[in-house]
Each structure stands twice: as structure tokens, then as C-alpha cells.
Design a protein around this motif. Structure first.
Motif, PDB file in Angstrom:
ATOM      1  N   ALA A   1      64.876 -16.392  48.638  1.00  0.00           N
ATOM      2  CA  ALA A   1      63.551 -17.259  48.876  1.00  0.00           C
ATOM      3  C   ALA A   1      62.880 -16.607  50.040  1.00  0.00           C
ATOM      4  O   ALA A   1      61.660 -16.297  49.850  1.00  0.00           O
ATOM      5  N   ILE A   2      63.238 -15.988  50.897  1.00  0.00           N
ATOM      6  CA  ILE A   2      62.371 -15.187  51.912  1.00  0.00           C
ATOM      7  C   ILE A   2      61.644 -13.865  51.299  1.00  0.00           C
ATOM      8  O   ILE A   2      60.606 -13.908  51.493  1.00  0.00           O
ATOM      9  N   ASP A   3      62.290 -13.407  50.387  1.00  0.00           N
ATOM     10  CA  ASP A   3      61.836 -12.187  49.545  1.00  0.00           C
ATOM     11  C   ASP A   3      60.627 -12.627  48.773  1.00  0.00           C
ATOM     12  O   ASP A   3      59.548 -12.064  48.653  1.00  0.00           O
ATOM     13  N   VAL A   4      61.039 -13.690  48.122  1.00  0.00           N
ATOM     14  CA  VAL A   4      60.138 -14.213  46.977  1.00  0.00           C
ATOM     15  C   VAL A   4      58.644 -14.896  47.628  1.00  0.00           C
ATOM     16  O   VAL A   4      57.608 -14.659  47.227  1.00  0.00           O
ATOM     17  N   MET A   5      58.930 -15.550  48.741  1.00  0.00           N
ATOM     18  CA  MET A   5      58.021 -16.303  49.269  1.00  0.00           C
ATOM     19  C   MET A   5      57.415 -15.653  50.563  1.00  0.00           C
ATOM     20  O   MET A   5      56.042 -15.930  50.887  1.00  0.00           O
ATOM     21  N   LEU A   6      57.917 -14.834  51.138  1.00  0.00           N
ATOM     22  CA  LEU A   6      57.454 -14.117  52.138  1.00  0.00           C
ATOM     23  C   LEU A   6      57.049 -12.616  52.406  1.00  0.00           C
ATOM     24  O   LEU A   6      56.299 -11.849  52.205  1.00  0.00           O
TER      25      LEU A   6
ATOM     26  N   MET B   1      53.910 -10.406  51.695  1.00  0.00           N
ATOM     27  CA  MET B   1      53.234  -9.515  52.708  1.00  0.00           C
ATOM     28  C   MET B   1      53.047  -8.106  52.185  1.00  0.00           C
ATOM     29  O   MET B   1      52.070  -7.273  52.705  1.00  0.00           O
ATOM     30  N   HIS B   2      54.097  -7.648  51.426  1.00  0.00           N
ATOM     31  CA  HIS B   2      54.331  -6.155  50.968  1.00  0.00           C
ATOM     32  C   HIS B   2      52.661  -5.926  50.379  1.00  0.00           C
ATOM     33  O   HIS B   2      52.228  -4.926  50.245  1.00  0.00           O
ATOM     34  N   ARG B   3      52.676  -6.960  49.197  1.00  0.00           N
ATOM     35  CA  ARG B   3      51.413  -6.719  48.289  1.00  0.00           C
ATOM     36  C   ARG B   3      50.024  -6.726  49.038  1.00  0.00           C
ATOM     37  O   ARG B   3      49.207  -5.995  48.870  1.00  0.00           O
ATOM     38  N   LEU B   4      50.045  -7.612  50.183  1.00  0.00           N
ATOM     39  CA  LEU B   4      48.691  -7.622  50.859  1.00  0.00           C
ATOM     40  C   LEU B   4      48.588  -6.529  51.876  1.00  0.00           C
ATOM     41  O   LEU B   4      47.622  -5.847  51.814  1.00  0.00           O
ATOM     42  N   ILE B   5      49.832  -5.839  52.289  1.00  0.00           N
ATOM     43  CA  ILE B   5      49.721  -4.807  53.447  1.00  0.00           C
ATOM     44  C   ILE B   5      49.441  -3.589  52.511  1.00  0.00           C
ATOM     45  O   ILE B   5      48.463  -2.537  52.909  1.00  0.00           O
ATOM     46  N   MET B   6      50.159  -3.275  51.339  1.00  0.00           N
ATOM     47  CA  MET B   6      50.329  -2.013  50.669  1.00  0.00           C
ATOM     48  C   MET B   6      49.200  -1.983  49.311  1.00  0.00           C
ATOM     49  O   MET B   6      49.288  -1.082  48.643  1.00  0.00           O
ATOM     50  N   ALA B   7      48.248  -3.009  49.456  1.00  0.00           N
ATOM     51  CA  ALA B   7      47.324  -3.144  48.374  1.00  0.00           C
ATOM     52  C   ALA B   7      46.517  -1.827  48.063  1.00  0.00           C
ATOM     53  O   ALA B   7      45.893  -1.325  49.253  1.00  0.00           O
ATOM     54  N   GLY B   8      46.516  -1.271  47.014  1.00  0.00           N
ATOM     55  CA  GLY B   8      45.773  -0.031  46.718  1.00  0.00           C
ATOM     56  C   GLY B   8      46.331   1.208  47.138  1.00  0.00           C
ATOM     57  O   GLY B   8      46.021   2.285  47.039  1.00  0.00           O
ATOM     58  N   GLU B   9      47.683   1.190  47.667  1.00  0.00           N
ATOM     59  CA  GLU B   9      48.118   2.393  48.027  1.00  0.00           C
ATOM     60  C   GLU B   9      49.440   2.792  47.149  1.00  0.00           C
ATOM     61  O   GLU B   9      50.063   1.920  46.690  1.00  0.00           O
ATOM     62  N   GLU B  10      49.374   4.111  46.734  1.00  0.00           N
ATOM     63  CA  GLU B  10      50.190   4.498  45.708  1.00  0.00           C
ATOM     64  C   GLU B  10      51.683   5.223  46.484  1.00  0.00           C
ATOM     65  O   GLU B  10      51.284   6.131  47.275  1.00  0.00           O
ATOM     66  N   PRO B  11      52.426   4.775  46.174  1.00  0.00           N
ATOM     67  CA  PRO B  11      53.776   5.309  47.085  1.00  0.00           C
ATOM     68  C   PRO B  11      54.200   6.530  46.434  1.00  0.00           C
ATOM     69  O   PRO B  11      54.023   7.080  45.386  1.00  0.00           O
TER      70      PRO B  11
END
Length: 199
Positions: free
Chosen positions: A157-162, A166-176
Motif C-alpha cells: 500500500a505504501i509503495d502504490v500510494m506513496l 513520488m518516484h515518478r514525480l522526482i525522476m520525471a524525464g530522467e533516463e536511468p
């Protein structure tokens, strides 16, 4: 001495919580400091606990979430019990003598719980875990795997909801990147040891 006897149960619970918090902190360091080479070797081991320890790192996000939830729960309980004990100590000291010193004693003692959590149940286990990660990993594998399984609904639940949003928001546009320099060096060393390449 009377204070200790009256609060012996809470003091024992406090010591157990410090030990469990140390186990969580040490486990995090032990498992996340295993190199790819260590994990590859452990997965081929005849020792089932080594295999389990290496397999825990196949889902690092779930593992980290479970360990951190357990550690935070212990630390919160430590601070709640410490606050209760310090309140009782202050009442006892004020009941036996007047003046400013009971408040001063309790004020000085308020730094003890944060120091215990920081050094006894965090820094020391991390240092020991980092120095002995391959020896300790099989020992902690079963309790940690049990914790991950028991806390699965909560960490999911924490992974899906938080975490994922947050990871998508922070890492937006970055290619790992495929590999870091250290990972590439480690892969070359593993390949050389296994005779795949000759460096």
C-alpha cells in the motif's frame, strides 16, 4: 533503586526494543552492502539461508520499506517509553525534594534516549554489519524474510500510494543508466573470476 524495581518491566521492554531496532539497522546495512558478486555466489550456495539472503535483494524496495517500517516503529516505542519513564522519575524526585534539581536531572537525562537510539541501535549495528555482511546475512535472512512477508500488505500500500508516485514525480524525464562505474567494475571482476573473460 526503588524506581528501577517499580519500572523493571518498562526498562526490559526498552532494552528489547533497542536490540530489535539495532537488528533492523544492522540488517539494512548487511543486505544492502552485499555486492552483486556476493549475491551471485550466495544464490549458488548449498546453504539455504545464504540463498534466501541473496533472494531478499531481488525486491529491494519491499525489503527496505519493511525494514524501515519496523525500525521506525521500534524507535517510536523507545521514545514513548523513555518519555513515560522520565515523567515518572521527575514525579518521584519532586516528591522527595523541592527545588530546581529534579527538573535539571530529568532535563539532562532527556538526551539519553536519542543517544541510545543513534549509537547503540543505529551506528554500532551498521558498522558491525558492514564489516561482516556475508557472515551475518544468512543469520538474519529468515527473520527478515518473515518480516517482509508479514508486512507485505502494508508495504504494498505504501509503495502504490506513496513511493511510486513520488518516484515518478522526482525522476520525471530522467533516463536511468544501465550500469554505474562501480557496477561495471564489479561485473568485470566477476567475469574474470568465473573465467568468462580474460582481463
Amino acid at each position: 533503586m526503588g524506581f528501577v524495581v517499580q519500572n523493571v518491566f518498562l526498562l526490559i521492554v526498552l532494552l528489547v526494543l533497542l536490540a530489535v531496532s539495532g537488528l533492523f539497522s544492522g540488517s539494512e546495512t548487511v543486505l544492502f552492502s552485499l555486492s552483486r558478486h556476493d549475491r551471485a555466489r550466495m544464490k549458488k550456495s548449498a546453504n539455504r539461508l545464504e540463498v534466501l539472503a541473496a533472494a531478499l535483494m531481488d525486491q529491494p524496495r519491499a525489503l527496505l520499506t519493511s525494514i524501515l517500517m519496523g525500525n521506525m516503529t521500534c524507535n517510536i516505542a523507545i521514545f514513548v517509553i523513555s518519555t513515560l519513564l522520565l515523567g515518572r522519575l521527575r514525579s518521584r524526585l519532586e516528591g522527595h525534594s523541592a527545588g530546581w534539581w529534579p527538573g535539571a536531572v530529568v532535563g539532562v537525562l532527556t538526551v539519553v534516549p536519542p543517544l541510545l537510539v543513534t549509537y547503540v541501535s543505529d551506528v554500532f549495528p551498521k558498522v558491525v554489519g558492514n564489516l561482516n555482511n556475508t557472515r551475518i546475512a544468512p543469520v538474519i535472512a529468515l527473520p527478515v524474510a518473515t518480516l517482509v512477508r508479514l508486512s507485505w500488505p502494508l508495504h504494498r500500500a505504501i509503495d502504490v500510494m506513496l513511493i511510486r508516485p513520488m518516484h515518478r514525480l522526482i525522476m520525471a524525464g530522467e533516463e536511468p543508466g544501465a550500469f554505474t562505474g562501480d557496477e561495471l567494475r564489479e561485473l568485470l571482476e566477476m567475469s574474470e573470476q568465473q573465467g568468462v573473460i580474460d582481463v
